[in-house]
Design an enzyme around this catalytic site. Sequence first.
Site, PDB file in Angstrom:
ATOM      1  N   ASP A  58       0.843  -1.195   0.000  1.00 33.46           N
ATOM      2  CA  ASP A  58       0.000   0.000   0.000  1.00 33.46           C
ATOM      3  C   ASP A  58       0.879   1.246   0.000  1.00 33.46           C
ATOM      4  O   ASP A  58       1.883   1.308   0.705  1.00 33.46           O
ATOM      5  CB  ASP A  58      -0.924  -0.018   1.239  1.00 33.46           C
ATOM      6  CG  ASP A  58      -2.116   0.899   1.072  1.00 33.46           C
ATOM      7  OD1 ASP A  58      -1.898   2.116   0.925  1.00 33.46           O
ATOM      8  OD2 ASP A  58      -3.265   0.414   1.086  1.00 33.46           O
TER       9      ASP A  58
ATOM     10  N   ASP B   2       4.302   2.152  -4.155  1.00 33.20           N
ATOM     11  CA  ASP B   2       3.357   2.706  -5.132  1.00 33.20           C
ATOM     12  C   ASP B   2       3.283   1.712  -6.289  1.00 33.20           C
ATOM     13  O   ASP B   2       4.313   1.432  -6.921  1.00 33.20           O
ATOM     14  CB  ASP B   2       3.918   4.059  -5.606  1.00 33.20           C
ATOM     15  CG  ASP B   2       2.976   4.783  -6.541  1.00 33.20           C
ATOM     16  OD1 ASP B   2       2.044   4.148  -7.086  1.00 33.20           O
ATOM     17  OD2 ASP B   2       3.184   5.996  -6.739  1.00 33.20           O
ATOM     18  N   ILE B   3       2.116   1.205  -6.592  1.00 26.69           N
ATOM     19  CA  ILE B   3       2.018   0.196  -7.670  1.00 26.69           C
ATOM     20  C   ILE B   3       2.302   0.791  -9.049  1.00 26.69           C
ATOM     21  O   ILE B   3       2.487   0.051 -10.014  1.00 26.69           O
ATOM     22  CB  ILE B   3       0.656  -0.551  -7.665  1.00 26.69           C
ATOM     23  CG1 ILE B   3      -0.524   0.414  -7.800  1.00 26.69           C
ATOM     24  CG2 ILE B   3       0.534  -1.436  -6.422  1.00 26.69           C
ATOM     25  CD1 ILE B   3      -1.853  -0.284  -8.083  1.00 26.69           C
TER      26      ILE B   3
ATOM     27  N   GLU C  51      -7.479   4.431  -6.684  1.00 29.00           N
ATOM     28  CA  GLU C  51      -8.158   5.681  -6.345  1.00 29.00           C
ATOM     29  C   GLU C  51      -9.635   5.355  -6.496  1.00 29.00           C
ATOM     30  O   GLU C  51     -10.051   4.831  -7.537  1.00 29.00           O
ATOM     31  CB  GLU C  51      -7.736   6.802  -7.291  1.00 29.00           C
ATOM     32  CG  GLU C  51      -6.324   7.303  -7.064  1.00 29.00           C
ATOM     33  CD  GLU C  51      -6.158   8.032  -5.739  1.00 29.00           C
ATOM     34  OE1 GLU C  51      -7.172   8.514  -5.188  1.00 29.00           O
ATOM     35  OE2 GLU C  51      -5.020   8.110  -5.243  1.00 29.00           O
TER      36      GLU C  51
ATOM     37  N   THR D  59     -15.615  -2.916  -9.641  1.00 30.44           N
ATOM     38  CA  THR D  59     -16.858  -2.272  -9.218  1.00 30.44           C
ATOM     39  C   THR D  59     -17.972  -2.491 -10.248  1.00 30.44           C
ATOM     40  O   THR D  59     -17.694  -2.697 -11.433  1.00 30.44           O
ATOM     41  CB  THR D  59     -16.607  -0.750  -9.067  1.00 30.44           C
ATOM     42  OG1 THR D  59     -17.845  -0.066  -9.005  1.00 30.44           O
ATOM     43  CG2 THR D  59     -15.842  -0.179 -10.263  1.00 30.44           C
ATOM     44  N   ASP D  60     -19.211  -2.388  -9.790  1.00 33.04           N
ATOM     45  CA  ASP D  60     -20.342  -2.454 -10.728  1.00 33.04           C
ATOM     46  C   ASP D  60     -20.455  -1.175 -11.560  1.00 33.04           C
ATOM     47  O   ASP D  60     -21.196  -1.139 -12.544  1.00 33.04           O
ATOM     48  CB  ASP D  60     -21.660  -2.719  -9.978  1.00 33.04           C
ATOM     49  CG  ASP D  60     -22.036  -1.637  -8.976  1.00 33.04           C
ATOM     50  OD1 ASP D  60     -21.217  -0.719  -8.726  1.00 33.04           O
ATOM     51  OD2 ASP D  60     -23.156  -1.703  -8.425  1.00 33.04           O
ATOM     52  N   GLU D  61     -19.705  -0.123 -11.176  1.00 31.56           N
ATOM     53  CA  GLU D  61     -19.839   1.154 -11.882  1.00 31.56           C
ATOM     54  C   GLU D  61     -19.331   1.064 -13.321  1.00 31.56           C
ATOM     55  O   GLU D  61     -19.656   1.911 -14.152  1.00 31.56           O
ATOM     56  CB  GLU D  61     -19.145   2.268 -11.102  1.00 31.56           C
ATOM     57  CG  GLU D  61     -19.726   2.389  -9.703  1.00 31.56           C
ATOM     58  CD  GLU D  61     -19.287   3.604  -8.903  1.00 31.56           C
ATOM     59  OE1 GLU D  61     -18.915   4.623  -9.494  1.00 31.56           O
ATOM     60  OE2 GLU D  61     -19.343   3.518  -7.658  1.00 31.56           O
TER      61      GLU D  61
ATOM     62  N   TYR E  70     -13.600   7.801 -12.776  1.00 27.98           N
ATOM     63  CA  TYR E  70     -13.309   6.641 -11.911  1.00 27.98           C
ATOM     64  C   TYR E  70     -13.716   5.343 -12.604  1.00 27.98           C
ATOM     65  O   TYR E  70     -12.920   4.410 -12.741  1.00 27.98           O
ATOM     66  CB  TYR E  70     -14.041   6.787 -10.567  1.00 27.98           C
ATOM     67  CG  TYR E  70     -14.130   5.492  -9.776  1.00 27.98           C
ATOM     68  CD1 TYR E  70     -12.980   4.900  -9.246  1.00 27.98           C
ATOM     69  CD2 TYR E  70     -15.353   4.850  -9.562  1.00 27.98           C
ATOM     70  CE1 TYR E  70     -13.045   3.699  -8.526  1.00 27.98           C
ATOM     71  CE2 TYR E  70     -15.432   3.661  -8.846  1.00 27.98           C
ATOM     72  CZ  TYR E  70     -14.279   3.094  -8.334  1.00 27.98           C
ATOM     73  OH  TYR E  70     -14.353   1.904  -7.625  1.00 27.98           O
TER      74      TYR E  70
ATOM     75  N   ASN F  48     -30.793   7.742  -2.360  1.00 22.70           N
ATOM     76  CA  ASN F  48     -29.908   8.415  -1.391  1.00 22.70           C
ATOM     77  C   ASN F  48     -30.716   9.120  -0.304  1.00 22.70           C
ATOM     78  O   ASN F  48     -30.363   9.075   0.868  1.00 22.70           O
ATOM     79  CB  ASN F  48     -29.013   9.423  -2.113  1.00 22.70           C
ATOM     80  CG  ASN F  48     -28.021   8.743  -3.035  1.00 22.70           C
ATOM     81  OD1 ASN F  48     -27.671   7.577  -2.830  1.00 22.70           O
ATOM     82  ND2 ASN F  48     -27.570   9.452  -4.056  1.00 22.70           N
TER      83      ASN F  48
END
Length: 350
Positions: free
Chosen positions: A35, A61-62, A86, A131-133, A156, A255
């Site tokens: 990390d 840092d990857i 991120e 992610t589902d995004e 993102y 929300n």
Amino acid sequence: MKKTIIITGGAGFIGSHVVRRFLNNYPTYLIVNVDKLTYAGNLENLKDVADHPNYRFERADIVDAEAVRAIFQKYEVTDVIHLAAESHVDRSIEGPMDFVMTNVVGTVNLLQAAKDAWKGTEGHVFHHVSTDEVYGSLGDEGLFTEHTSYDPRSPYSASKASSDHFVMAFYHTYGLPIKMSNCSNNYGSHHFPEKLIPLMIHNIQHKKPLPVYGKGDNIRDWLWVEDHASAIDAIFHTGRIGESYNVGGLNEWTNIELVRFLCQLMDQKLGRPTGESEELITYVTDRAGHDKRYAIDASKLKEELGWTPSITFEEGLSKTVDWYLENQDWVEQVTSGAYQDYYETMYNKR
Ligand code: NAD
Ligand code: TYD
């Protein structure tokens, strides 16, 4: 079986739950948390396991390909669970390049290092957590399945979609033994208080305005973070190589309904008159390109691997609120410094 597993992003929200679960459940595994410790990564999240004999921490840092290779060599890594990213949509709108670097370049660095270290040998897994995004935004009907076309709309989600494509490309092109999971919104302890649920808990507690974007009618599908960790465990151990699995709890909330529910729950817990906290709700300018609705069909994961969520949203939210109220020191620590500047900038704009 002995394994040496790199867990990237182990000091973050979900990663810390995955590190803890693997250390507690698999005493023959060596877990190496890799990390960078960005604003979102905090070793406080793992203080209860810091002295575990099977735990190692590497600050790296990857995006730094040489650093990633050196870690693979030092530990003779057998497996990877990749969570470092991120992760905040609003930040990606303010500045996409960190998302390209960590989420795309960082992922490709890890894939290359795993490919070069494993050289086609058997018995390895590279599990990419996504992610589902990546699927974009749903209308009133339907659910995301593993066959839904990718249609990312925020910087993102575009960066995560790109990383997913590279992961699949390494499987098809080089035969790298990958697995992938695409999960809905998580909530629970150690969640950085810039995301909706921990931000609202913090602001309700301190009687600050509760910034609801637009009309508050966007829908998210919420999952308890420890249930996401249990899904990652199931997929890592028994999922099929080359497959992706959707993870979610069939738990859709607008929300505004969610914020109202949190207000009522916290009024009770804090001994305030019912309705007091709801007065803090403040409608603010909508997020640019705000995805309307996310909802996951997790039937592949349930049917193939027998995974199910362990608790209801009401139980999970109650535990989460209790954790934040009992861990005020953690909140103060992670929200000091650089985060404070970001917070002021974002909220002064509205
Ligand atoms: P987070 O922001 O809480 O943690 C990210 C971690 O990655 C931090 O510890 C940070 O220090 C580390 N990191 C960031 N850049 C790095 C770099 N260049 N090199 C090394 N480490 C770096 O994120 P999270 O919410 O725990 O999400 C973890 C993963 O799960 C991400 O890949 C995210 O896309 C995915 N995911 C998150 C959710 C959610 O609801 N939070 C849902 C589905 C999938
Ligand atoms: P967030 O927690 O940032 O997750 P994501 O954008 O990845 O789904 O936001 C969840 C939802 O809450 C999203 O529809 C945006 C909205 N939101 C607010 O209304 N106010 C806020 O202050 C934040 C951070 C989010």
